[in-house]
Design an enzyme around this catalytic site. Structure first.
Site, PDB file in Angstrom:
ATOM      1  N   ASP A   8       0.856  -1.176   0.000  1.00  6.12           N
ATOM      2  CA  ASP A   8       0.000   0.000   0.000  1.00  6.12           C
ATOM      3  C   ASP A   8       0.900   1.237   0.000  1.00  6.12           C
ATOM      4  O   ASP A   8       2.122   1.128   0.153  1.00  6.12           O
ATOM      5  CB  ASP A   8      -0.885  -0.043   1.246  1.00  6.12           C
ATOM      6  CG  ASP A   8      -1.827   1.140   1.335  1.00  6.12           C
ATOM      7  OD1 ASP A   8      -2.404   1.524   0.298  1.00  6.12           O
ATOM      8  OD2 ASP A   8      -1.981   1.694   2.438  1.00  6.12           O
ATOM      9  N   ASP A  10      -0.473   5.047   1.162  1.00  2.00           N
ATOM     10  CA  ASP A  10      -0.852   5.979   2.226  1.00  2.00           C
ATOM     11  C   ASP A  10      -0.816   5.313   3.593  1.00  2.00           C
ATOM     12  O   ASP A  10      -1.455   4.289   3.822  1.00  2.00           O
ATOM     13  CB  ASP A  10      -2.259   6.521   1.970  1.00  2.00           C
ATOM     14  CG  ASP A  10      -2.296   7.506   0.809  1.00  2.00           C
ATOM     15  OD1 ASP A  10      -1.691   8.583   0.949  1.00  2.00           O
ATOM     16  OD2 ASP A  10      -2.903   7.186  -0.221  1.00  2.00           O
TER      17      ASP A  10
END
Length: 215
Positions: A8, A10
């Site tokens: 991922d 963020d």
């Protein structure tokens, strides 16, 4: 055998979630006189804000989506523009590459933001693949981002390790049939992570060789 890590962005690579959380809290207090809880904010972490906004609509708190973007986007850009990579991120990525493991990014956001930050941090060229919300119909917690990444790398789900910080990301990895390593941040540490997963406080704690041996 571990052949790819799918990360991922963020809150995992750069701690943007904490920035967004404070922006959300202040915006709702100022414009709606509403005290947003961290639990409410967590519904959109790893996904998008629409589920949260629809829930608030049902409570009689209507959010003009366009106005919200206008009011918050520039502030987010200014406050996140110089954020460093989180502790251990660069070493973890480089260890993967040194061991012949592919590195992919799978994010529920668009491509521009992570690409801009990774270029600034000198990490962009370390990624073999980007899969973003622009590439799939459904974002996390659906598995589409991770399954698309595996398909483009010509790998099976069992050969991939998802690295996430959020509950929506964990669910997406589990729904994809992949093993998941969760590294919570100061916002997502409030999530209740359950199921088949491994959790650590920081990627700096991860011995990549040991991780490969355990996979």
């Amino acid at each position: 055998m571990l052949k790819a890590i799918i990360m991922d962005f963020d809150g995992l690579i750069v701690d943007t979630e904490v920035v967004w959380y404070h922006i959300y809290v202040e915006w709702f207090k100022k414009h709606k006189n509403y005290d947003m809880s961290v639990e409410e904010f967590l519904t959109c972490v790893g996904s998008n804000a629409e589920e949260l906004f629809q829930k608030l609509d049902r409570q009689g708190i209507h959010v003009d989506r366009d106005a919200f973007v206008r009011d918050t986007q520039q502030r987010f850009i200014e406050e996140s523009g110089a954020l460093p990579a989180k502790d251990g991120v660069a070493d973890f990525i480089h260890a993967a590459r040194d061991n012949g493991v592919k590195v992919a990014l799978a994010t529920s956001s668009g491509r521009k933001k992570p690409e801009t930050h990774l270029r600034r941090l000198g990490l962009l060229e370390d990624f073999d693949l980007f899969v973003t919300a622009e590439d799939v119909t459904r974002i996390k917690p659906f598995p589409d981002l991770f399954l698309t990444a595996a398909s483009k790398l010509a790998l099976s789900p069992g050969e991939c390790l998802v690295v996430e910080d959020s509950l929506n990301g964990l669910k997406a990895g589990q729904n994809a049939g992949m093993r998941v390593l969760v590294v919570p941040n100061d916002v997502t540490k409030h999530c209740k992570f359950e199921g088949d997963l491994r959790v650590c406080d920081s990627l700096a704690q991860v011995d990549f060789n040991a991780l490969m041996a355990e996979f």
